[in-house]
Design an enzyme around this catalytic site. Structure first.
Site, PDB file in Angstrom:
ATOM      1  N   SER A 195       0.804  -1.231   0.000  1.00 41.16           N
ATOM      2  CA  SER A 195       0.000   0.000   0.000  1.00 41.16           C
ATOM      3  C   SER A 195       0.834   1.277   0.000  1.00 41.16           C
ATOM      4  O   SER A 195       0.340   2.338  -0.375  1.00 41.16           O
ATOM      5  CB  SER A 195      -0.938   0.014   1.214  1.00 41.16           C
ATOM      6  OG  SER A 195      -0.207   0.005   2.420  1.00 41.16           O
TER       7      SER A 195
ATOM      8  N   TYR B  71      13.951  -5.777  15.631  1.00 42.68           N
ATOM      9  CA  TYR B  71      13.979  -5.569  14.175  1.00 42.68           C
ATOM     10  C   TYR B  71      15.238  -6.207  13.562  1.00 42.68           C
ATOM     11  O   TYR B  71      15.163  -6.893  12.534  1.00 42.68           O
ATOM     12  CB  TYR B  71      13.934  -4.064  13.913  1.00 42.68           C
ATOM     13  CG  TYR B  71      13.807  -3.631  12.475  1.00 42.68           C
ATOM     14  CD1 TYR B  71      12.600  -3.762  11.788  1.00 42.68           C
ATOM     15  CD2 TYR B  71      14.884  -3.050  11.803  1.00 42.68           C
ATOM     16  CE1 TYR B  71      12.481  -3.336  10.472  1.00 42.68           C
ATOM     17  CE2 TYR B  71      14.780  -2.619  10.494  1.00 42.68           C
ATOM     18  CZ  TYR B  71      13.570  -2.758   9.830  1.00 42.68           C
ATOM     19  OH  TYR B  71      13.463  -2.330   8.519  1.00 42.68           O
TER      20      TYR B  71
HETATM   21  P1  NDP Z   1       6.072   1.575   5.280  1.00 43.44           P
HETATM   22  O1  NDP Z   1       5.885   1.777   6.751  1.00 43.44           O
HETATM   23  O2  NDP Z   1       6.097   2.742   4.374  1.00 43.44           O
HETATM   24  O3  NDP Z   1       4.967   0.540   4.743  1.00 43.44           O
HETATM   25  C1  NDP Z   1       4.764  -0.666   5.411  1.00 43.44           C
HETATM   26  C2  NDP Z   1       3.858  -1.538   4.597  1.00 43.44           C
HETATM   27  O4  NDP Z   1       3.669  -2.777   5.308  1.00 43.44           O
HETATM   28  C3  NDP Z   1       2.486  -0.939   4.398  1.00 43.44           C
HETATM   29  O5  NDP Z   1       2.017  -1.294   3.110  1.00 43.44           O
HETATM   30  C4  NDP Z   1       1.652  -1.616   5.466  1.00 43.44           C
HETATM   31  O6  NDP Z   1       0.303  -1.731   5.083  1.00 43.44           O
HETATM   32  C5  NDP Z   1       2.283  -2.993   5.506  1.00 43.44           C
HETATM   33  N1  NDP Z   1       2.084  -3.671   6.784  1.00 43.44           N
HETATM   34  C6  NDP Z   1       2.610  -3.373   7.986  1.00 43.44           C
HETATM   35  N2  NDP Z   1       2.174  -4.227   8.925  1.00 43.44           N
HETATM   36  C7  NDP Z   1       1.342  -5.099   8.293  1.00 43.44           C
HETATM   37  C8  NDP Z   1       0.565  -6.212   8.711  1.00 43.44           C
HETATM   38  N3  NDP Z   1       0.570  -6.631   9.990  1.00 43.44           N
HETATM   39  N4  NDP Z   1      -0.170  -6.865   7.792  1.00 43.44           N
HETATM   40  C9  NDP Z   1      -0.193  -6.465   6.497  1.00 43.44           C
HETATM   41  N5  NDP Z   1       0.525  -5.428   6.042  1.00 43.44           N
HETATM   42  C10 NDP Z   1       1.278  -4.746   6.921  1.00 43.44           C
HETATM   43  O7  NDP Z   1       7.413   0.704   5.161  1.00 43.44           O
HETATM   44  P2  NDP Z   1       8.613   0.777   4.100  1.00 43.44           P
HETATM   45  O8  NDP Z   1       8.091   0.850   2.729  1.00 43.44           O
HETATM   46  O9  NDP Z   1       9.590   1.769   4.580  1.00 43.44           O
HETATM   47  O10 NDP Z   1       9.296  -0.650   4.351  1.00 43.44           O
HETATM   48  C11 NDP Z   1       8.991  -1.785   3.567  1.00 43.44           C
HETATM   49  C12 NDP Z   1       9.953  -2.894   3.963  1.00 43.44           C
HETATM   50  O11 NDP Z   1      11.291  -2.451   3.773  1.00 43.44           O
HETATM   51  C13 NDP Z   1       9.835  -3.302   5.440  1.00 43.44           C
HETATM   52  O12 NDP Z   1      10.025  -4.688   5.570  1.00 43.44           O
HETATM   53  C14 NDP Z   1      11.000  -2.552   6.071  1.00 43.44           C
HETATM   54  O13 NDP Z   1      11.439  -3.182   7.241  1.00 43.44           O
HETATM   55  C15 NDP Z   1      12.031  -2.616   4.962  1.00 43.44           C
HETATM   56  N6  NDP Z   1      13.045  -1.591   5.062  1.00 43.44           N
HETATM   57  C16 NDP Z   1      12.732  -0.255   4.988  1.00 43.44           C
HETATM   58  C17 NDP Z   1      13.734   0.691   5.091  1.00 43.44           C
HETATM   59  C18 NDP Z   1      13.458   2.148   5.008  1.00 43.44           C
HETATM   60  O14 NDP Z   1      14.414   2.927   5.200  1.00 43.44           O
HETATM   61  N7  NDP Z   1      12.259   2.603   4.721  1.00 43.44           N
HETATM   62  C19 NDP Z   1      15.126   0.292   5.296  1.00 43.44           C
HETATM   63  C20 NDP Z   1      15.347  -1.119   5.343  1.00 43.44           C
HETATM   64  C21 NDP Z   1      14.327  -2.013   5.233  1.00 43.44           C
HETATM   65  P3  NDP Z   1      -0.948  -0.985   5.811  1.00 43.44           P
HETATM   66  O15 NDP Z   1      -0.391  -0.108   6.893  1.00 43.44           O
HETATM   67  O16 NDP Z   1      -1.599  -0.229   4.707  1.00 43.44           O
HETATM   68  O17 NDP Z   1      -1.768  -2.118   6.329  1.00 43.44           O
END
Ligand code: NDP
Length: 248
Positions: free
Chosen positions: A16, A156
């Site tokens: 999303s 994490y």
């Molecule tokens: P965001 O916080 O922007 O987005 C997180 C996404 O995960 C949303 O689509 C949310 O959907 C979904 N989500 C979270 N919890 C759940 C759940 N229990 N069930 C279903 N969907 C869930 O995260 P990022 O885009 O920043 O991160 C994406 C990935 O990359 C993660 O695994 C993160 O750990 C990893 N990452 C990110 C970094 C960064 O700097 N941004 C660095 C290193 C790794 P919704 O809330 O709509 O349900």
């Protein structure tokens, strides 16, 4: 939208927002059908609509990836409708930071389950049809924190390091069926997750990165799209660190 005679079905968790949204759009751009997982249909609707508006095929599913029963139910419905998920991208993740001595059981368990167990649950439910087809891609999104560790992020870091062990085991267990499994480990990427940082913190981070900037979601989705493609046929069990040179 590119024409793709070999249209495949891709499933992206956390589609999303942020990195997952960029991955969903990139896979749709490759011509694949994209199934977008998030906690509510409302949150994935703009991504699904954007793919459809560009002439692609997408569908949203409301699934809490921390709940194996919900995952099983959704995967049964998905396999019933589409037969196989060819490309699985486990991207959904959360942080609940805190120093170890003050971290609650819930904060530990929520982060381990959402980030790590979800990768296992989805792989377990979706890999059997890939083995029958003798083609499949599993791409798990980890983090440089899983390689470096970080004070205040023990939950994490453990989850993200666990993803690397899980992925290498997946690669070894299913290589004989022509299924590849790889990790993409992002550094600091501009998304809602890192928007919690102050501008001063972001400036300090950018100075510490050899390429002198925080990354963008497309820096990550480009590699995921490559790993999903036929060009990556001979790559499995690898960790791709995309971080502007922080971890060398
Ligand atoms: P965001 O916080 O922007 O987005 C997180 C996404 O995960 C949303 O689509 C949310 O959907 C979904 N989500 C979270 N919890 C759940 C759940 N229990 N069930 C279903 N969907 C869930 O995260 P990022 O885009 O920043 O991160 C994406 C990935 O990359 C993660 O695994 C993160 O750990 C990893 N990452 C990110 C970094 C960064 O700097 N941004 C660095 C290193 C790794 P919704 O809330 O709509 O349900």
């Amino acid at each position: 939208m590119s024409e793709n005679p070999e249209k495949k079905t891709a499933l992206v968790t956390g589609a999303s927002r942020g990195i997952g949204k960029s991955i969903a759009l990139a896979l749709a751009e490759q011509g694949h059908r994209v199934l977008c997982i998030s906690r509510s249909l409302e949150s994935s609707a703009p991504v699904v609509e954007a793919i459809q508006a560009a002439g692609g095929e997408a569908k949203g599913y409301a699934v809490d990836v921390a709940d194996s029963a919900q995952i099983k139910e959704a995967c049964t419905a998905i396999l019933g409708e589409f037969g196989t998920v060819d490309i699985l991208v486990n991207n959904a993740g959360i942080t609940k930071d805190g120093l170890m001595v003050r971290m609650s059981d819930d904060d530990w368990n929520d982060v381990i389950t959402t980030n790590l167990s979800s990768c296992f649950f989805f792989t377990r439910e979706l890999i059997r049809p890939m083995t029958k087809k003798r083609w499949g891609r599993v791409i798990n999104i980890s983090s440089v924190i899983g390689q470096m560790g970080n004070a205040g992020q023990s939950n994490y870091a453990a989850a993200k390091a666990g993803i690397m062990g899980l992925t290498k085991s997946t690669a070894k267990e299913f290589a004989g069926r022509n299924i590849t499994a790889n990790v993409v480990a992002p550094g600091f990427i501009t998304t809602d997750m890192t928007d919690k940082l102050s501008d001063e913190q972001k400036d300090a981070i950018a100075k510490f990165i050899p390429l002198k900037r925080i990354g963008t979601p497309t820096d990550i989705s480009a590699t995921v799209a490559f790993l999903a493609s036929e060009s990556a046929d001979y790559i499995t069990g690898q960790v791709f660190t995309i971080d502007g040179g922080m971890v060398m």
